[in-house]
Design an enzyme around this catalytic site. Structure first.
Site, PDB file in Angstrom:
ATOM      1  CD  GLU A 262      -2.515  -1.430   0.147  1.00 59.92           C
ATOM      2  OE1 GLU A 262      -3.163  -0.452  -1.016  1.00 59.92           O
ATOM      3  OE2 GLU A 262      -3.579  -1.980   0.060  1.00 59.92           O
ATOM      4  CB  CYS A 296      -2.520   6.769   1.311  1.00 52.62           C
ATOM      5  SG  CYS A 296      -1.588   5.693   3.225  1.00 52.62           S
TER       6      CYS A 296
END
Length: 510
Positions: A262, A296
């Site tokens: 990720e 993110c």
């Protein structure tokens, strides 16, 4: 501070734990943790040694042998109890998340709620670890696939979500029968220590072995590399930068380990002439400045049709002017600090670079000083007019910088701009036009792992698989069928007849 006492955070803490027992090594360096909120010292953590790491791994291996024998619904019951325990500590843990990391108190509490929600989700999932029956080409045969636990699952989490990302991985892995080894960011180790102690209570109450949930806090160059190279760690889920993920992926691939990546996001929102701006503006602002731009999924690029560009720009500036920046524990403030001064330097450096490339800062960009800003980590979120091909726009700057990019013509042109970066995490379009939104969600639309219509890029529901494409790494965690990543797949065939048919009709005379 009272919340630290309740969470059992001492003035001096140790960096590795097998469940209830902490290895008391002191010779591998100290992490002196200060808050980005006010620069005050919170606590010290002694980093673990390689010997500590070995002890943790040995306990985890032994625990896996026992944990995998427990039926999945019974494992789910343990996770249910962890969720209940987290509810008891929600206020204190959320406050620590906010104070140690710098996000607003509401975001800190929300992050703990995500942990609780994923526990609830995982409990249900523990009764749905399904396989499939497949029709065999041979008579009197049954073929099916099933899933088995992997073993030790490593979780490497980043500072921006100091507890939620661990829970996304750990609770799903636990119901799958895996044991979990957590290496948190060295910038926010106290929240990890608090979680470890909360979980340990549940394990002790249920008389479960040590090693089901373990913690290691140590140098990435030593402990982190040891973990990447360790064949005993079957899967590692890594949240971090693309640079970190690329290195980790290469190392793990060499030993044929499994990995969930990720990594970076350069998330864009398309605003077409058919957008409802009353809906769009709040989503854009929260996406760009929430967690001070350190998600993110933070909104980095805003791709706006030229016919409404000036209107959107004016609305954004007005919204930014109304924001309050300050202590995130004060719920009247909207934006807290960046994690540390190196993040501030990255913020100012990116703004300097975009100006050198021809961009124009139209709001913000200053480092704030004076009363309430003594830590030197508070900045005024910036709005910048830019072009998508600028080198700095192509990068992910982990800070509150929103690039305004103009497009002309049809939504296809906007999609081309949107997809014209190497990252592929989260994306969104604001439009009430069905053809535009369906095009955005089609095979020729957004190339991201997450694509939204009339909501922003920031955040995600735990029921859906979270992750992205391209240099975001391709990993998926949390909801949907992401549980399969934490298990090994096996195809089984049973012959319940009295003959032995061979493949391709081959016969042997015996």
């Amino acid at each position: 501070m009272e919340f630290l006492k309740k969470l059992r955070i001492d003035s001096v803490n140790f960096g590795s734990c097998t469940g209830r027992n902490w290895n008391e090594t002191k010779g591998n360096g100290e992490l002196k943790i200060s808050s980005p909120v006010d620069a005050k010292h919170i606590a010290t953590v002694y980093q673990c040694s390689e010997n500590d790491y070995e002890k943790v791994i040995e306990k985890a291996q032994a625990a896996f042998i026992e944990w995998r024998k427990i039926p999945a619904p019974k494992r789910g019951e343990i996770v249910r109890q962890i969720g209940l325990k987290l509810r008891e500590y929600k206020k204190e843990l959320g406050t620590l998340v906010s104070y140690e990391m710098g996000k607003s108190l509401q975001e800190g509490l929300g992050e703990v709620q995500e942990m609780i929600d994923i526990c609830d989700f995982a409990v249900g999932q523990s009764r749905q670890l399904y396989g499939f029956t497949i029709h065999s080409e041979r008579p009197n045969h049954r073929m099916f696939d099933q899933y088995h636990p992997l073993g030790i699952v490593g979780v490497v989490s980043a500072f921006n979500f100091p507890v939620a990302v661990w829970a996304w991985n750990a609770m799903i892995a636990a119901v799958c029968g895996d044991v979990v080894l957590w290496k948190p960011s060295s910038k926010v180790p106290l929240t990890a220590i608090a979680c470890q102690k909360i979980v340990a209570d549940v394990l002790e109450e249920n008389k479960l072995p040590e090693g089901i949930f373990s913690l290691i806090i140590g140098r990435g160059s030593i402990i982190g590399e040891k973990m990447l190279n360790d064949k005993r760690v079957m899967l590692i889920s890594i949240t971090g930068s693309t640079k970190v993920g690329r290195h980790a992926n290469e190392v793990i691939a060499k030993r044929f380990g499994k990995v969930i990546l990720e990594l970076g996001g350069n998330n864009g929102i398309i605003i077409t002439p058919n957008a409802n701006l009353e809906m769009a503006i709040p989503a854009i602002v929260f996406g760009a400045v929430g967690t001070c731009g350190q998600r993110c999924t933070s909104t980095r690029r805003l791709i706006i049709h030229d016919s409404i560009y000036d209107k959107v720009k004016a609305s954004l500036i007005k919204a930014y002017e109304s924001m309050k920046i300050g202590d995130p524990l004060d719920e009247t403030n909207h934006v807290g600090p960046l994690i540390d001064k190196s993040a501030v330097e990255m913020f100012t450096s990116a703004l300097k670079k975009v100006e050198e490339e021809g961009g124009k800062i139209i709001y913000g960009g200053e480092v704030l000083e004076g009363e309430g800003y003594e830590s030197g980590t508070y900045v005024k979120p910036a709005i910048v007019e830019a072009e998508n091909e600028y080198e700095i726009v192509q990068e992910e700057t982990f800070a509150p910088i929103l690039y305004l990019i103009k497009y002309t013509g049809t939504v296809e042109n906007a999609i081309a701009i949107h997809n014209g970066v190497v990252q592929g995490l989260s994306s969104a379009i604001f439009s009430d036009n069905l053809q535009e939104t369906e095009r955005f969600l089609s095979y020729s639309g957004s190339d991201c792992g997450i694509a939204n219509v009339n909501i922003g890029t920031s955040g995600a529901e735990i029921g859906g698989a979270f992750g992205g494409e391209k240099e975001t790494g391709g990993g998926r965690e949390s909801g949907s069928d992401a549980w399969k990543a934490y298990m090994r797949r096996q195809t089984n065939t049973i012959n319940y007849g009295s003959e032995m048919p061979l493949a391709q009709g081959i016969k042997f005379e015996i």
